[in-house]
Design an enzyme around this catalytic site. Structure first.
Site, PDB file in Angstrom:
ATOM      1  N   ARG A  77       0.707  -1.171   0.124  1.00 55.69           N
ATOM      2  CA  ARG A  77      -0.069   0.161   0.022  1.00 55.69           C
ATOM      3  C   ARG A  77       0.927   1.175   0.046  1.00 55.69           C
ATOM      4  NH1 ARG A  77      -0.207   4.713   2.124  1.00 55.69           N
ATOM      5  NH2 ARG A  77      -2.143   5.600   2.510  1.00 55.69           N
ATOM      6  N   HIS A  82       2.864   5.893  -2.357  1.00 49.91           N
ATOM      7  CA  HIS A  82       3.985   7.143  -2.521  1.00 49.91           C
ATOM      8  C   HIS A  82       4.971   6.711  -3.325  1.00 49.91           C
ATOM      9  CE1 HIS A  82       2.385   8.331   1.417  1.00 49.91           C
ATOM     10  NE2 HIS A  82       2.319   7.322   1.988  1.00 49.91           N
TER      11      HIS A  82
END
Length: 111
Positions: A77, A82
């Protein structure tokens, strides 16, 4: 198991089902996946959501079900959220075609 855990498990399963529907829509074709930004972004967002719900599960629940790679799910995730521009799509493909169905199968009996 806490009531919140049940809710989060249901949401994780729901996102696994969304990914499965996307795979069906795109005929489970890796070449299409490689060339379709919308397919890539849609499945990546589902990975982000699954990771978010994993982070909301109680520590007690995760400890009781330590056969599920919670830390790796959260790590995927974080990477999708990111480091998306550096995402290796072969890894994402493996995740959505192999690992998410296994996750779903591990979670269903826990409801």
């Amino acid at each position: 198991m806490k009531n919140n855990d049940i809710f989060y498990i249901q949401k994780i399963i729901e996102y696994c089902d969304i990914v499965d529907s996307l795979l069906d829509e795109y005929e489970r074709d890796y070449a299409v996946f490689q060339s379709s930004k919308s397919f890539q972004l849609s499945t990546s967002m589902c990975i982000v959501q699954i990771g978010e719900y994993v982070s909301r599960l109680s520590d007690e629940f995760k400890q009781e079900n330590d056969n599920i790679p919670w830390r790796q799910i959260k790590g995927m995730r974080n990477f999708a959220a990111h480091q998306y521009e550096h995402f290796e799509f072969e890894v994402l493909w493996h995740t959505i075609t192999d690992e998410l169905p296994e996750l779903k199968q591990s979670l269903l009996p826990l409801l």
